[in-house]
Design an enzyme around this catalytic site. Sequence first.
Site, PDB file in Angstrom:
ATOM      1  CD  GLU A  65      47.181  40.486  45.519  1.00 49.56           C
ATOM      2  OE1 GLU A  65      46.967  41.719  45.512  1.00 49.56           O
ATOM      3  OE2 GLU A  65      46.395  39.661  45.016  1.00 49.56           O
ATOM      4  CG  HIS A 134      44.557  35.372  35.607  1.00 54.37           C
ATOM      5  ND1 HIS A 134      44.068  36.431  34.873  1.00 54.37           N
ATOM      6  CD2 HIS A 134      44.153  35.592  36.881  1.00 54.37           C
ATOM      7  CE1 HIS A 134      43.386  37.250  35.667  1.00 54.37           C
ATOM      8  NE2 HIS A 134      43.433  36.761  36.897  1.00 54.37           N
TER       9      HIS A 134
END
Length: 339
Positions: A65, A134
């Site tokens: 990322e 998450h």
Amino acid sequence: MTQSNNRKLTIARAMAESVAQEMRTDDRVFVMGEDIGELGGVYGNTRGLLEEFGKDRIRDTPISETAFIGAAVGAAQDGMRPVVELMFVDFFGVCFDAIYNLMAKNIYFSGGSLKVPMVLMTSTGGGYSDGGQHSQCLYGTFAHLPGMKVVAPSNAHDAKGLMTAAIRDDSPVVFMYHKRLQGMGWLGTEPGATVKTPEESYTVEIGKAAIAREGRDVTIVSLGLGVHHALKAAETLSEEGVEAEVVDLRSLVPLDRDTIRESVARTGRLIVVDEDYHSFGVSGEIIASVTEHDISVLKAAPRRVAFPDVPIPFERGMEQFCLPNVDKIIAAYREIATA
């Protein structure tokens, strides 16, 4: 009204349609992220784009990322208009420098000589036993940090218009979409998010809230999935003769404080629903926006329905216990109803 304006889309399809329309009219727009190519995005946000635009403009990236968000910042500063997906908002921790020390600050650091016209789209929300890394929303984290606009739609119409506005904006925009609103059946789709969405291109103003339901007795302010909880609570309360007004924020930065204040001035009561953590977040900011402006309009102390200040549990029963829901909103109203 034309037939195209009567069709209903999911948020995922609305987002993909907006991106495709902007890519057709502006060669500078391209998309990067994990699994956004052949898979079409884990949440369906980029389905069909690879087939139309090819791998040069729809770029699957490695699981890095920091690398691809940093690359997007550079591309944006060099004149491109990237749309980048961070698959889970929770992953911001591994690329925070690229987001906040580059994407958000470089317009300021350059004295305005640079623009950073990029969209960072990312998923939020729990309820799936995905664990604490998450399942967060983190709305308050991104809204707290200057330099980025932040949007969070509750339905497909707004999602398409906000995405189009975000892509055209010369500042970085964080586009936060809730998993349960995307229209992916395996995520337990909220039906109310799939609404009439015009086929033609249009924008929804970033920084302008919407009155999702008019009322006179209490103002319920929320965003994303929380708007649907609020609407269902309002429907239940209406059976008792209580008319709740529901404010859909749509944008966190800029925050439409005027619409919130005007609504509370009419109703005299305020409940804020936020799936983010209870403390130091959006809910407190909204309450402060009202009380600092004119506390005299309130007939009772405001209430917030938010996630408690604990890591999100993996075990389903514990997670559901913590999440905001309709019953909690109604209970909050009961606490302030007689004041």
